[in-house]
Design a protein around this motif. Structure first.
Motif, PDB file in Angstrom:
ATOM      1  N   ALA A   1       4.092 -73.947  49.568  1.00  0.00           N
ATOM      2  CA  ALA A   1       5.010 -73.259  48.654  1.00  0.00           C
ATOM      3  C   ALA A   1       6.121 -72.496  49.365  1.00  0.00           C
ATOM      4  CB  ALA A   1       4.220 -72.314  47.748  1.00  0.00           C
ATOM      5  N   ALA A   2       5.760 -71.586  50.301  1.00  0.00           N
ATOM      6  CA  ALA A   2       6.776 -70.729  50.916  1.00  0.00           C
ATOM      7  C   ALA A   2       7.764 -71.526  51.746  1.00  0.00           C
ATOM      8  CB  ALA A   2       6.102 -69.653  51.779  1.00  0.00           C
ATOM      9  N   GLU A   3       7.262 -72.440  52.584  1.00  0.00           N
ATOM     10  CA  GLU A   3       8.171 -73.240  53.403  1.00  0.00           C
ATOM     11  C   GLU A   3       8.969 -74.199  52.534  1.00  0.00           C
ATOM     12  OE1 GLU A   3       6.986 -74.987  57.038  1.00  0.00           O
ATOM     13  OE2 GLU A   3       5.828 -73.255  57.691  1.00  0.00           O
ATOM     14  N   GLY A   4       8.374 -74.637  51.422  1.00  0.00           N
ATOM     15  CA  GLY A   4       9.109 -75.505  50.500  1.00  0.00           C
ATOM     16  C   GLY A   4      10.315 -74.792  49.929  1.00  0.00           C
ATOM     17  N   THR A   5      10.149 -73.495  49.650  1.00  0.00           N
ATOM     18  CA  THR A   5      11.285 -72.702  49.173  1.00  0.00           C
ATOM     19  C   THR A   5      12.372 -72.645  50.230  1.00  0.00           C
ATOM     20  OG1 THR A   5       9.825 -71.341  47.817  1.00  0.00           O
ATOM     21  CG2 THR A   5      11.980 -70.412  48.353  1.00  0.00           C
ATOM     22  N   GLY A   6      11.972 -72.463  51.482  1.00  0.00           N
ATOM     23  CA  GLY A   6      12.951 -72.443  52.574  1.00  0.00           C
ATOM     24  C   GLY A   6      13.681 -73.755  52.705  1.00  0.00           C
ATOM     25  N   SER A   7      12.975 -74.871  52.515  1.00  0.00           N
ATOM     26  CA  SER A   7      13.603 -76.191  52.594  1.00  0.00           C
ATOM     27  C   SER A   7      14.643 -76.367  51.494  1.00  0.00           C
ATOM     28  CB  SER A   7      12.546 -77.291  52.483  1.00  0.00           C
ATOM     29  OG  SER A   7      11.686 -77.261  53.591  1.00  0.00           O
TER      30      SER A   7
ATOM     31  N   HIS B   1       2.814 -58.558  51.094  1.00  0.00           N
ATOM     32  CA  HIS B   1       2.471 -59.945  50.780  1.00  0.00           C
ATOM     33  C   HIS B   1       3.731 -60.717  50.402  1.00  0.00           C
ATOM     34  CE1 HIS B   1       0.673 -63.331  48.557  1.00  0.00           C
ATOM     35  NE2 HIS B   1      -0.402 -63.105  49.281  1.00  0.00           N
ATOM     36  N   ARG B   2       4.552 -60.111  49.558  1.00  0.00           N
ATOM     37  CA  ARG B   2       5.791 -60.779  49.129  1.00  0.00           C
ATOM     38  C   ARG B   2       6.753 -60.964  50.304  1.00  0.00           C
ATOM     39  NH1 ARG B   2       6.667 -57.324  43.526  1.00  0.00           N
ATOM     40  NH2 ARG B   2       5.001 -58.337  42.340  1.00  0.00           N
ATOM     41  N   ALA B   3       6.844 -59.942  51.150  1.00  0.00           N
ATOM     42  CA  ALA B   3       7.764 -60.017  52.285  1.00  0.00           C
ATOM     43  C   ALA B   3       7.318 -61.073  53.292  1.00  0.00           C
ATOM     44  CB  ALA B   3       7.891 -58.656  52.960  1.00  0.00           C
ATOM     45  N   LEU B   4       6.005 -61.248  53.453  1.00  0.00           N
ATOM     46  CA  LEU B   4       5.511 -62.281  54.363  1.00  0.00           C
ATOM     47  C   LEU B   4       5.842 -63.677  53.840  1.00  0.00           C
ATOM     48  CD1 LEU B   4       2.089 -60.728  55.400  1.00  0.00           C
ATOM     49  CD2 LEU B   4       3.926 -61.407  56.975  1.00  0.00           C
ATOM     50  N   ARG B   5       5.732 -63.863  52.535  1.00  0.00           N
ATOM     51  CA  ARG B   5       6.110 -65.148  51.956  1.00  0.00           C
ATOM     52  C   ARG B   5       7.612 -65.391  52.148  1.00  0.00           C
ATOM     53  NH1 ARG B   5       2.626 -67.897  49.104  1.00  0.00           N
ATOM     54  NH2 ARG B   5       4.271 -68.975  47.953  1.00  0.00           N
ATOM     55  N   GLU B   6       8.387 -64.323  52.000  1.00  0.00           N
ATOM     56  CA  GLU B   6       9.825 -64.431  52.229  1.00  0.00           C
ATOM     57  C   GLU B   6      10.114 -64.763  53.692  1.00  0.00           C
ATOM     58  OE1 GLU B   6      13.892 -61.703  51.927  1.00  0.00           O
ATOM     59  OE2 GLU B   6      11.997 -60.925  51.133  1.00  0.00           O
ATOM     60  N   LEU B   7       9.305 -64.209  54.596  1.00  0.00           N
ATOM     61  CA  LEU B   7       9.489 -64.490  56.018  1.00  0.00           C
ATOM     62  C   LEU B   7       9.281 -65.970  56.309  1.00  0.00           C
ATOM     63  CD1 LEU B   7       9.977 -63.414  58.883  1.00  0.00           C
ATOM     64  CD2 LEU B   7       7.525 -62.937  59.033  1.00  0.00           C
ATOM     65  N   TYR B   8       8.226 -66.540  55.738  1.00  0.00           N
ATOM     66  CA  TYR B   8       8.010 -67.987  55.899  1.00  0.00           C
ATOM     67  C   TYR B   8       9.221 -68.769  55.408  1.00  0.00           C
ATOM     68  CZ  TYR B   8       3.025 -68.192  57.205  1.00  0.00           C
ATOM     69  OH  TYR B   8       1.827 -68.119  57.871  1.00  0.00           O
ATOM     70  N   ALA B   9       9.675 -68.457  54.199  1.00  0.00           N
ATOM     71  CA  ALA B   9      10.787 -69.199  53.604  1.00  0.00           C
ATOM     72  C   ALA B   9      12.066 -69.028  54.423  1.00  0.00           C
ATOM     73  CB  ALA B   9      11.009 -68.742  52.164  1.00  0.00           C
ATOM     74  N   SER B  10      12.348 -67.794  54.850  1.00  0.00           N
ATOM     75  CA  SER B  10      13.592 -67.515  55.576  1.00  0.00           C
ATOM     76  C   SER B  10      13.607 -68.164  56.955  1.00  0.00           C
ATOM     77  CB  SER B  10      13.791 -65.999  55.716  1.00  0.00           C
ATOM     78  OG  SER B  10      13.903 -65.397  54.452  1.00  0.00           O
TER      79      SER B  10
END
Length: 202
Positions: free
Chosen positions: A73-79, A13-22
């Protein structure tokens, strides 16, 4: 190994959120860097950003069934990561340095997809493992293209050391970085530098 209520490992779950952000970070950073670098590097960066956007589009359908959403949230972190990189890091870099650093963005993404593939396979989800494996291969192709473009900048040594950002801030950052490098060379060549090296060899 605990599986969450979403049907995923906690690590997954955490890695998938990281994937979105990255992936979102790569899209934003590479498009802005393409505008700054121009030429063949820009073509590679634009194509890579488009590939990462395809990954994000497909990923949405794969993770919604697990109750995991990449936006906001996840994509916002990537931004935010991309904004920090775009507004500070690239301003201090030469064209060759910025392009070589961009390779690290996609290298991280490729490794992350391989990690997720392994997690899904360990959980027995061959369908999701296949999805990650397919995208791991695609992003590795992008990684190879980006590395090749970075290496080819060595064919133009003069152009390779032009500031990645040619605006006033980029030129100022380049001068600061050059000044720091000159100061470092002066210290290394001084009596103090020679004494430090003798002490280290000790």
């Amino acid at each position: 190994m605990e599986i969450t209520g979403h049907g995923l490992y906690r690590a997954e779950h955490r890695a998938l959120r990281e994937l979105y952000a990255s992936a979102h970070h790569l899209c934003s950073h590479w498009l802005r860097l393409a505008d700054r670098l121009g030429g063949q590097p820009a073509t590679v960066l634009q194509h890579g950003a488009a590939t990462a956007r395809e990954l994000l589009d497909e990923l949405t359908g794969r993770t919604e069934e697990h109750g995991l959403h990449g936006f906001p949230a996840a994509e916002g972190t990537g931004s935010r990561l991309a904004g920090l990189r775009n507004n500070t890091g690239d301003l201090l870099l030469e064209r060759n340095q910025a392009m070589r650093a961009a390779v690290l963005d996609v290298q991280h993404l490729t490794t992350l997809l391989g990690y997720l593939r392994t997690l899904a396979a360990t959980r027995g989800d061959e369908q999701l493992a296949s999805f990650h494996g397919r995208w791991e291969e695609r992003m590795r192709e992008t990684e190879n293209d980006a590395r090749r473009a970075a290496l080819e900048l060595g064919c133009d040594p003069s152009g390779a050391v032009i500031p990645a950002d040619t605006g006033p801030l980029g030129r100022a950052g380049h001068h600061v970085a050059a000044a720091v490098g000159t100061a470092g060379e002066a210290i290394d060549g001084s009596a103090l530098g020679r004494a430090a090296r003798r002490f280290r060899r000790g």
